[in-house]
Structure formats: structure tokens, C-alpha cells
Write an enzyme that holds these catalytic residues in place. Structure first.
Site, mmCIF file in Angstrom:
data_model
loop_
_atom_site.group_PDB
_atom_site.id
_atom_site.type_symbol
_atom_site.label_atom_id
_atom_site.label_comp_id
_atom_site.label_asym_id
_atom_site.label_seq_id
_atom_site.Cartn_x
_atom_site.Cartn_y
_atom_site.Cartn_z
ATOM 1 N N TYR A 192 0.835 -1.210 0.000
ATOM 2 C CA TYR A 192 0.000 0.000 0.000
ATOM 3 C C TYR A 192 0.868 1.258 0.000
ATOM 4 O O TYR A 192 0.631 2.189 -0.776
ATOM 5 C CB TYR A 192 -0.920 -0.014 1.216
ATOM 6 C CG TYR A 192 -1.880 1.154 1.276
ATOM 7 C CD1 TYR A 192 -3.054 1.143 0.524
ATOM 8 C CD2 TYR A 192 -1.630 2.253 2.091
ATOM 9 C CE1 TYR A 192 -3.939 2.204 0.584
ATOM 10 C CE2 TYR A 192 -2.515 3.311 2.157
ATOM 11 C CZ TYR A 192 -3.669 3.278 1.407
ATOM 12 O OH TYR A 192 -4.544 4.347 1.463
ATOM 13 N N LYS A 201 1.070 4.263 -2.860
ATOM 14 C CA LYS A 201 0.762 5.655 -2.566
ATOM 15 C C LYS A 201 1.982 6.557 -2.790
ATOM 16 O O LYS A 201 1.841 7.708 -3.197
ATOM 17 C CB LYS A 201 0.253 5.790 -1.125
ATOM 18 C CG LYS A 201 -1.134 5.197 -0.919
ATOM 19 C CD LYS A 201 -2.178 5.883 -1.788
ATOM 20 C CE LYS A 201 -3.577 5.359 -1.532
ATOM 21 N NZ LYS A 201 -4.613 6.051 -2.335
#
Length: 227
Positions: free
Chosen positions: A141, A145
């Protein structure tokens, strides 16, 4: 940007932060296309449900054709699989990159000419404090990002001559389904985050830092880079 005169497309608008962003835009007088993979799940009054899967090129093209009056794109749709980069399932890593990086890039590429043809406007990318802080347990994740943050900076420079500004919203844990396992005292109200994001768009901010944790991490990053 005057949101009262805006035509917005919000991805992932059927729940969580996306729903609050769509609701906030309606309240401020915008016309809102509430985009979701399954538009029948959009139950927010005052919006136009729009079918859009950020991992499906045909879906993106069709959405850009329908929302041909758009002047604001909010890239909110995202996922978290909690995959570690070495021990996690590589398919989960790819899926997070597909949704969190390639997805918003593909949607931005499709809507950039739409927004330009309508006289210019704004793209808002919903990112995370994990754009800058990269714990191993959330390596996939965080990587997606971080890539989306770099994409936001590069696309901002590329789209500026076309009259399109790019803002990036960074936030820590919100009280949404994605953070269901996080203690309540560590989470912030997504309605408050949405309000800050819309205020930031109206003010033309390149980066919107929605909570104390995010502001601290960003400040620490700047300090370490200056040493």
C-alpha cells in the site's frame, strides 16, 4: 476554484471518503457524477451515478464520454490488501498498484482532455501519510501511494500549461471500512477530511494535509532531507 460552478467526477463515491466528498460537493453547489464499479450502490441524493472501474480501460473511456462536461476529477477509489512486499502475495501487490497508481493515472489521462476542453479545472488525488512513511507490514500500500505521490507531482507539471491544476490529499487513518481494525481514537472523521479537501481545492493548494499525524510526518521528512 469555485466549486459552485464545478462539474465533478468522484471515483469510489459509493462509500467512505468518496461518499463524503461527493456529498460535500453537492452541498457546495457542484454537479456531481458519483462513480463506482457498481453504480447501483450509489444512494446519495443529488448525484448522478456513473459506472467506472479504474482498472478497466473501456469503462474509463465510456465514463469520460458520459461526463463530458467535467471540470474536476477526484481520484478517490483505492484498496488496501495489507500485503508485505517480500512475504505478501505478489498478486495483491500488483492489484494495489493497479488500483492505487495505474488506476488514477488512467482516469486522469482520459479526463485531462475533457477538463481542458471545458476551460480547465482541477484533479484531486487522494493519497496517504504512507506516501512518505513506509512500514513493512503495509509495504504494498505504501509503495502504491508513494508512486501516486510522484505521479501527482509529475502530472501537475505536465498539465499546468493546459489549465489543469493537480492537488494531492494526504491523510492518516479515517473512520472508514478500510481502517476497520484500527482503534477508534486513532481515526478521524472522513466528513472533516472531505471538508478540508474541498477547502484546499478552492484555495488552489498543491498538497492538503488533513491531520496532525500527516503534518508531523511531512515535517519530519522535510527536516531529514535538509540534514
Amino acid at each position: 476554484m469555485d466549486l459552485n460552478k464545478t462539474v465533478a467526477v468522484v471515483t469510489g463515491a459509493n462509500r467512505g471518503l468518496g461518499r463524503h466528498l461527493a456529498a460535500g460537493l453537492v452541498k457546495r453547489g457542484a454537479k456531481v457524477y458519483a462513480a463506482a464499479r457498481n453504480p447501483e450502490t450509489v444512494d446519495l441524493p443529488g448525484v448522478i451515478p456513473l459506472k467506472l472501474d479504474v482498472t478497466d480501460a473501456e469503462s474509463i473511456t465510456a465514463a469520460a464520454r458520459i461526463a463530458s462536461d467535467a471540470t474536476l476529477l477526484v481520484n478517490n477509489a483505492g484498496i488496501s490488501t495489507s500485503a508485505a512486499l517480500i512475504s505478501g502475495d505478489i498478486d495483491d501487490v500488483r492489484r494495489e498498484m493497479d488500483v492505487n497508481f495505474y488506476g488514477p493515472l488512467a482516469v486522469t489521462r482520459a479526463f485531462a482532455p475533457v477538463i481542458e476542453n471545458n476551460g480547465g479545472g482541477t484533479v484531486l488525488n487522494v493519497l496517504s501519510v504512507l506516501s512518505w512513511f513506509h512500514p513493512a507490514a503495509l509495504g504494498s500500500y505504501a509503495s502504491s501511494k508513494a508512486a501516486a505521490w510522484a505521479m501527482s507531482d509529475a502530472v501537475r507539471e505536465e498539465l499546468a500549461p493546459r489549465g489543469i491544476s493537480v492537488s494531492a490529499l494526504h491523510v492518516a487513518y479515517m473512520d472508514t471500512d478500510m481502517a476497520a481494525g484500527v482503534p477508534a481514537e486513532q481515526k478521524i472523521d472522513p466528513a472533516d477530511v472531505a471538508a478540508q479537501a474541498l477547502d484546499g481545492i478552492e484555495s488552489g493548494l498543491a498538497e492538503i494535509l488533513a491531520d496532525d499525524t500527516t503534518r508531523y510526518v511531512k515535517q519530519s521528512l522535510s527536516s531529514s532531507n535538509s540534514e
